[in-house]
Design a protein around this motif. Structure first.
Motif, short mmCIF file in Angstrom:
data_model
loop_
_atom_site.label_atom_id
_atom_site.label_comp_id
_atom_site.label_asym_id
_atom_site.label_seq_id
_atom_site.Cartn_x
_atom_site.Cartn_y
_atom_site.Cartn_z
N ALA A 76 46.04 34.72 35.24
CA ALA A 76 47.03 35.65 34.68
C ALA A 76 48.26 35.73 35.57
CB ALA A 76 46.40 37.04 34.50
N VAL A 77 48.05 35.75 36.89
CA VAL A 77 49.17 35.78 37.84
C VAL A 77 50.03 34.53 37.66
CG1 VAL A 77 49.74 35.64 40.31
CG2 VAL A 77 48.02 37.28 39.51
N LYS A 78 49.40 33.38 37.53
CA LYS A 78 50.13 32.11 37.36
C LYS A 78 50.90 32.07 36.05
CE LYS A 78 46.66 29.46 39.82
NZ LYS A 78 45.63 28.44 39.62
N ARG A 79 50.29 32.59 34.97
CA ARG A 79 50.96 32.58 33.66
C ARG A 79 52.26 33.37 33.69
NH1 ARG A 79 45.78 32.95 31.64
NH2 ARG A 79 45.92 35.21 31.36
N ILE A 80 52.33 34.41 34.49
CA ILE A 80 53.54 35.22 34.59
C ILE A 80 54.58 34.51 35.47
CG2 ILE A 80 54.47 37.46 35.34
CD1 ILE A 80 52.73 37.60 32.82
N GLY A 81 54.14 33.57 36.30
CA GLY A 81 55.09 32.81 37.10
C GLY A 81 55.00 33.03 38.60
N PHE A 82 53.97 33.75 39.03
CA PHE A 82 53.77 33.99 40.47
C PHE A 82 52.70 33.05 41.01
CE2 PHE A 82 55.11 38.34 39.05
CZ PHE A 82 56.33 38.35 39.71
N THR A 83 52.67 32.92 42.33
CA THR A 83 51.66 32.12 43.00
C THR A 83 50.69 33.04 43.72
OG1 THR A 83 53.31 30.39 43.37
CG2 THR A 83 51.29 30.27 44.69
N PRO A 84 49.42 33.06 43.28
CA PRO A 84 48.46 33.94 43.95
C PRO A 84 48.14 33.45 45.35
CG PRO A 84 47.40 32.70 42.19
CD PRO A 84 48.84 32.35 42.16
N GLY A 85 48.05 34.40 46.27
CA GLY A 85 47.68 34.09 47.65
C GLY A 85 46.31 34.67 47.95
N ASP A 86 46.12 35.06 49.21
CA ASP A 86 44.84 35.67 49.60
C ASP A 86 44.57 36.88 48.72
OD1 ASP A 86 44.40 33.78 51.50
OD2 ASP A 86 44.96 35.05 53.20
N THR A 87 43.32 37.07 48.41
CA THR A 87 42.90 38.12 47.49
C THR A 87 41.82 38.97 48.14
OG1 THR A 87 43.40 36.64 45.65
CG2 THR A 87 42.03 38.55 45.17
N LYS A 88 42.13 40.26 48.33
CA LYS A 88 41.13 41.19 48.87
C LYS A 88 40.28 41.68 47.72
CE LYS A 88 43.70 43.03 52.80
NZ LYS A 88 44.20 44.29 53.40
N VAL A 89 38.97 41.72 47.92
CA VAL A 89 38.07 42.16 46.86
C VAL A 89 37.03 43.14 47.38
CG1 VAL A 89 38.33 40.00 45.56
CG2 VAL A 89 36.43 40.25 47.16
N THR A 90 36.57 43.97 46.47
CA THR A 90 35.35 44.72 46.65
C THR A 90 34.46 44.25 45.51
OG1 THR A 90 36.57 46.61 47.53
CG2 THR A 90 34.30 47.01 46.80
N VAL A 91 33.28 43.76 45.86
CA VAL A 91 32.40 43.14 44.87
C VAL A 91 30.96 43.60 45.12
CG1 VAL A 91 32.12 41.05 46.27
CG2 VAL A 91 31.76 40.91 43.81
N ARG A 92 30.21 43.68 44.04
CA ARG A 92 28.80 44.07 44.15
C ARG A 92 27.97 42.96 43.53
NH1 ARG A 92 28.39 49.55 42.44
NH2 ARG A 92 29.23 48.80 40.49
N GLY A 93 26.87 42.64 44.21
CA GLY A 93 26.00 41.60 43.68
C GLY A 93 24.72 41.50 44.48
N ALA A 94 23.98 40.43 44.24
CA ALA A 94 22.73 40.16 44.94
C ALA A 94 23.02 39.21 46.10
CB ALA A 94 21.71 39.57 43.98
N ALA A 95 22.90 39.71 47.31
CA ALA A 95 23.19 38.91 48.50
C ALA A 95 21.89 38.40 49.12
CB ALA A 95 23.96 39.73 49.52
N LYS A 96 21.85 37.10 49.34
CA LYS A 96 20.71 36.49 50.01
C LYS A 96 21.22 35.33 50.84
CE LYS A 96 16.11 34.77 49.49
NZ LYS A 96 15.00 34.46 48.63
N GLY A 97 20.96 35.39 52.13
CA GLY A 97 21.45 34.34 53.02
C GLY A 97 22.97 34.34 53.03
N GLN A 98 23.54 33.21 52.74
CA GLN A 98 25.00 33.07 52.75
C GLN A 98 25.57 32.99 51.34
OE1 GLN A 98 25.11 34.08 56.10
NE2 GLN A 98 27.06 33.10 55.82
#
Length: 143
Positions: A76-98
């Motif tokens: 979506a960012v690219k479609r508007i004409g911008f270049t996405p860079g680093d992206t900070k996230v908060t995410v929830r999921g099942a973590a196991k190992g790496q």
């Protein structure tokens, strides 16, 4: 009985992006920034959008049980004409190992750094857009 317990556990397990903040390298067009905000407001699963030209960011707060993927946001960012860079996230999921499994969008993400293991683990970190879209994404855990 075991099947019922398993189904109940799966029903309560949630795995999704909760917040996404994309930094952009070329955010210098006020009307384009406004278009970016409007595009995300229309995206299903987005609860709140904040576009900041001063910080060159767009921040998305996502609804419970959303199916928004990081790739959808970058596209979506690219479609508007911008270049996405680093992206900070908060995410929830099942973590196991790496690895972190975000089941609602059927996505497995590599984890760089120390993360607790478990089913409903909430992690904060940064994801850099890979140069090749076929490359798996990596979540660098915030310290």
């Amino acid at each position: 009985m075991k099947l019922l317990l398993l189904l109940m556990a799966l029903a309560t397990a949630r795995a999704e992006f909760l917040r996404i903040e994309v930094f952009m390298r070329d955010m210098n067009c006020p009307s384009c920034s406004e278009s970016l905000g409007k595009a995300f407001e229309k995206m299903r699963g987005v609860q709140h959008v904040d576009v900041s030209m001063d910080k060159s960011t767009v921040t998305l707060d996502l609804a419970d049980k959303n199916r928004v993927s990081i790739e959808q946001v970058w596209d979506a960012v690219k479609r508007i004409g911008f270049t996405p860079g680093d992206t900070k996230v908060t995410v929830r999921g099942a973590a196991k190992g790496q690895t972190l499994v975000i089941s609602v969008i059927d996505k497995t993400v590599a984890i760089e750094g120390r993360a607790p293991e478990g089913e409903n683990v909430e992690l904060k970190g940064t994801i850099a857009q890979p140069p090749d879209p076929r490359t798996s994404i990596k979540l660098q855990i915030a310290r």
